[in-house]
Enzyme design. Structure first.
Site, PDB file in Angstrom:
ATOM      1  N   GLY A   9       0.822  -1.200   0.000  1.00 41.00           N
ATOM      2  CA  GLY A   9       0.000   0.000   0.000  1.00 41.00           C
ATOM      3  C   GLY A   9       0.856   1.250   0.000  1.00 41.00           C
ATOM      4  NE  ARG A  10      -0.793   6.857   2.758  1.00 38.35           N
ATOM      5  CZ  ARG A  10      -1.345   7.747   3.584  1.00 38.35           C
ATOM      6  NH1 ARG A  10      -1.622   8.956   3.140  1.00 38.35           N
ATOM      7  NH2 ARG A  10      -1.652   7.421   4.824  1.00 38.35           N
ATOM      8  CD1 TRP A  11       4.377   2.771   6.717  1.00 36.78           C
ATOM      9  CD2 TRP A  11       4.658   4.803   5.836  1.00 36.78           C
ATOM     10  NE1 TRP A  11       5.376   3.393   7.429  1.00 36.78           N
ATOM     11  CE2 TRP A  11       5.566   4.648   6.913  1.00 36.78           C
ATOM     12  CE3 TRP A  11       4.654   6.000   5.122  1.00 36.78           C
ATOM     13  CZ2 TRP A  11       6.461   5.650   7.284  1.00 36.78           C
ATOM     14  CZ3 TRP A  11       5.545   7.003   5.499  1.00 36.78           C
ATOM     15  CH2 TRP A  11       6.431   6.821   6.562  1.00 36.78           C
ATOM     16  N   GLY A 128       6.371   7.278  14.363  1.00 31.87           N
ATOM     17  CA  GLY A 128       6.730   8.684  14.316  1.00 31.87           C
ATOM     18  C   GLY A 128       6.147   9.367  13.091  1.00 31.87           C
ATOM     19  CE  LYS A 183      -0.282   8.538  13.744  1.00 27.92           C
ATOM     20  NZ  LYS A 183      -0.519   8.940  12.344  1.00 27.92           N
ATOM     21  CG  ASP A 235       2.791  10.904  13.778  1.00 30.01           C
ATOM     22  OD1 ASP A 235       2.855  11.624  12.762  1.00 30.01           O
ATOM     23  OD2 ASP A 235       2.657   9.675  13.723  1.00 30.01           O
ATOM     24  CB  SER A 245      -3.742  13.497   8.239  1.00 26.17           C
ATOM     25  OG  SER A 245      -4.357  12.716   9.241  1.00 26.17           O
ATOM     26  CD  GLU A 265      -4.825   0.609  10.713  1.00 28.54           C
ATOM     27  OE1 GLU A 265      -5.725   0.193  11.469  1.00 28.54           O
ATOM     28  OE2 GLU A 265      -4.037  -0.133  10.103  1.00 28.54           O
TER      29      GLU A 265
END
EC number: 1.1.1.94
Length: 316
Positions: A9-11, A128, A183, A235, A245, A265
């Protein structure tokens, strides 16, 4: 080092690109049915990351070929994924978790799920701030690698560091995992404020959100100061303010009644955090307000008013 990145995926695709760019030999795993995998097979790019020709795309998990495994999948998919890993396949290998979440049904930290299925793996977390769009544009950031095993941290931090990402050595797995997951809930709350034209309240949200999560970390055996570090407060810029985001955008779309199809998430994490708060006797007013809007149909205006116009009390 031969690194297997699980999740395209993206990350995950960024991680493969980054680790290859600093000299590692990288394989990127994705399911054959995944549209992300298909896009990389066809064009070599997903629109954000263009993989180097040296990155090996694969739909086969060859554990024996990997010196290190980097995992970037949905937090709620981790147990299913780990249950399919052959016994002993991860023995002695660093397994680096790059997701930020908690298991919804149990509130379990993700590292403990890996330890349950692969007790001899060298589990670590990579948490992070940072967005793919900024990193590929050459904008650097600071992140944290933590592990219950000091030798694993000593191995990974120098191996993964570069001028693009400066890694700090973590010292609190409980705090870093809870903080990183929480976060995203603060990000959803920030999006709700944006959607209701109450952006000015983000300062209060950040201050009280950090305090709320610090209390939970402390009662769970972590160091409350970790909430003020890179995994949580550090973060916030990327989660509470950034146009990239997903959690902030999800919260904004939700209160405006608009569809939002990307993974947030923070939605399951809200439920997991509330179960932890109840278990440990910790009040989590921001998590409660987000849950009231997302899952109990409360009007956002009322939930936000109740949150920030609570009974008079001392700040600390």
């Amino acid at each position: 080092m031969n690194i297997l990145v699980v999740g395209c995926g993206r990350w995950g695709s960024f991680l493969a690109w980054y680790l290859c760019s600093i000299g590692h030999r990288v394989s990127l795993y994705g399911r054959e049915a995944s549209p992300h995998f298909a896009a990389f097979q066809k064009t070599g790019t997903n629109g954000l990351v263009t993989l180097q020709k040296e990155v090996v795309l694969t739909n086969e998990l060859r554990w024996d070929k990997a010196d290190c495994v980097v995992v970037s999948i949905s937090a709620q998919s981790l147990r299913t994924f780990m249950s399919a890993v052959p016994q002993g396949a991860l023995d002695g290998k660093p397994v680096v978790l790059c997701m930020k979440g908690l298991e919804i049904g149990t509130g379990r930290r993700l590292s403990t799920i890996v330890e349950e299925y692969a007790p001899r793996a060298r589990v670590a977390v990579w948490v992070g701030p940072g967005h793919v769009q900024d990193f590929v544009a050459g904008i650097p950031n600071c992140m944290v690698i933590d592990s219950p095993d000091p030798d694993t941290k000593e191995f990974l931090v120098p191996a993964f560091s570069s001028s693009l990402i400066r890694f700090y050595y973590g010292s609190d797995m409980v705090g870093n995992e809870i903080g990183a997951a929480a976060k995203n809930v603060i990000g959803i709350a920030a999006g709700m404020l944006d959607g209701k034209n109450k952006t000015a309240l983000k300062g209060a949200l950040m201050s009280r959100g950090t305090r709320e999560i610090a209390r939970l970390i402390k009662v769970m055996g972590g160091n409350e100061i970790t909430a003020y570090g890179l995994s949580h407060l550090g973060d916030y810029q990327a989660t509470v303010f950034s146009m990239f985001s997903h959690n902030r955008r999800y919260g904004e779309a939700f209160v405006r009644g608009e569809a939002y199809d990307e993974l947030a998430e923070g939605v399951p994490t809200t439920t997991a955090l509330l179960s932890l708060g109840e278990k440990h006797g910790v009040e989590l007013p921001i998590c409660t307000a987000v849950d009231a809007v997302l899952h109990r149909g409360e009007e956002p205006e009322q939930a936000l008013a109740d949150l920030f116009l609570r009974s008079l009390k001392r700040e600390f």
